[in-house]
Design a protein around this motif. Structure first.
Motif, PDB file in Angstrom:
ATOM      1  N   MET A 109      -6.147  70.556-138.975  1.00 54.71           N
ATOM      2  CA  MET A 109      -5.081  69.566-139.039  1.00 54.71           C
ATOM      3  C   MET A 109      -5.541  68.293-138.317  1.00 54.71           C
ATOM      4  N   THR A 110      -5.507  67.193-139.005  1.00 59.03           N
ATOM      5  CA  THR A 110      -5.913  65.925-138.430  1.00 59.03           C
ATOM      6  C   THR A 110      -4.673  65.092-138.128  1.00 59.03           C
ATOM      7  N   THR A 111      -4.602  64.597-136.922  1.00 57.58           N
ATOM      8  CA  THR A 111      -3.491  63.738-136.525  1.00 57.58           C
ATOM      9  C   THR A 111      -4.002  62.320-136.433  1.00 57.58           C
ATOM     10  N   ASN A 112      -3.285  61.410-137.079  1.00 57.81           N
ATOM     11  CA  ASN A 112      -3.669  60.007-137.037  1.00 57.81           C
ATOM     12  C   ASN A 112      -3.336  59.452-135.655  1.00 57.81           C
ATOM     13  N   ILE A 113      -4.338  58.904-134.980  1.00 62.46           N
ATOM     14  CA  ILE A 113      -4.120  58.401-133.624  1.00 62.46           C
ATOM     15  C   ILE A 113      -3.646  56.951-133.594  1.00 62.46           C
ATOM     16  N   VAL A 114      -3.672  56.288-134.751  1.00 60.63           N
ATOM     17  CA  VAL A 114      -3.201  54.906-134.817  1.00 60.63           C
ATOM     18  C   VAL A 114      -1.982  54.819-135.722  1.00 60.63           C
ATOM     19  N   LEU A 115      -1.198  53.772-135.504  1.00 59.34           N
ATOM     20  CA  LEU A 115      -0.034  53.548-136.352  1.00 59.34           C
ATOM     21  C   LEU A 115      -0.472  53.259-137.788  1.00 59.34           C
ATOM     22  N   THR A 116       0.344  53.664-138.732  1.00 62.18           N
ATOM     23  CA  THR A 116       0.091  53.334-140.125  1.00 62.18           C
ATOM     24  C   THR A 116       0.460  51.871-140.370  1.00 62.18           C
ATOM     25  N   LYS A 117       0.068  51.360-141.520  1.00 61.89           N
ATOM     26  CA  LYS A 117       0.411  49.986-141.897  1.00 61.89           C
ATOM     27  C   LYS A 117       1.932  49.792-141.844  1.00 61.89           C
ATOM     28  N   ASP A 118       2.673  50.754-142.390  1.00 60.22           N
ATOM     29  CA  ASP A 118       4.130  50.657-142.388  1.00 60.22           C
ATOM     30  C   ASP A 118       4.700  50.697-140.976  1.00 60.22           C
ATOM     31  N   GLU A 176      -1.363  46.491-126.703  1.00 60.61           N
ATOM     32  CA  GLU A 176      -2.788  46.370-126.983  1.00 60.61           C
ATOM     33  C   GLU A 176      -3.070  46.779-128.423  1.00 60.61           C
ATOM     34  N   HIS A 177      -3.992  46.062-129.024  1.00 58.46           N
ATOM     35  CA  HIS A 177      -4.337  46.306-130.419  1.00 58.46           C
ATOM     36  C   HIS A 177      -5.756  45.812-130.665  1.00 58.46           C
ATOM     37  N   ARG A 178      -6.282  46.182-131.787  1.00 61.57           N
ATOM     38  CA  ARG A 178      -7.596  45.707-132.222  1.00 61.57           C
ATOM     39  C   ARG A 178      -7.483  45.303-133.678  1.00 61.57           C
ATOM     40  N   VAL A 179      -8.298  44.336-134.056  1.00 66.38           N
ATOM     41  CA  VAL A 179      -8.355  43.917-135.458  1.00 66.38           C
ATOM     42  C   VAL A 179      -9.596  44.558-136.068  1.00 66.38           C
ATOM     43  N   ARG A 180      -9.396  45.295-137.132  1.00 67.09           N
ATOM     44  CA  ARG A 180     -10.502  45.959-137.820  1.00 67.09           C
ATOM     45  C   ARG A 180     -11.297  44.937-138.622  1.00 67.09           C
ATOM     46  N   PRO A 181     -12.505  45.310-139.037  1.00 68.84           N
ATOM     47  CA  PRO A 181     -13.326  44.392-139.852  1.00 68.84           C
ATOM     48  C   PRO A 181     -12.631  43.919-141.134  1.00 68.84           C
TER      49      PRO A 181
END
Length: 76
Positions: free
Chosen positions: A1-10, A34-39
């Motif tokens: 089971m994989t849990t997404n560690i970041v918020l989804t787009k929605d 805090e946030h990061r901008v992906r490529p």
């Protein structure tokens, strides 16, 4: 089971109330999140940071701690 560690787009849109990436970033900065901008230009926000900032622990109810007054301080 994989849990997404970041918020989804929605979830990022719901959190910021904004659809455009630049507006999301501005809203996140304003809220001190805090946030990061992906490529690809999308915004990544850790779910754990959101829980920390908002004081929640929805992901793990065991982390909930009861706080009580310091009764010993009343004895003087």
């Amino acid at each position: 089971m994989t849990t997404n560690i970041v918020l989804t787009k929605d979830e990022v849109e719901a959190l910021t109330g904004r659809h455009r990436k630049d507006a999301q970033i501005k809203a996140l900065r304003f809220m001190g999140i805090e946030h990061r901008v992906r490529p690809d230009g999308t915004v990544a926000v850790l779910k754990a940071h959101i829980e920390l900032v908002f004081g929640g622990n929805a992901g793990n109810p065991r982390k909930a701690r009861r706080t009580e007054p310091n009764w010993a301080a009343l004895d003087g």
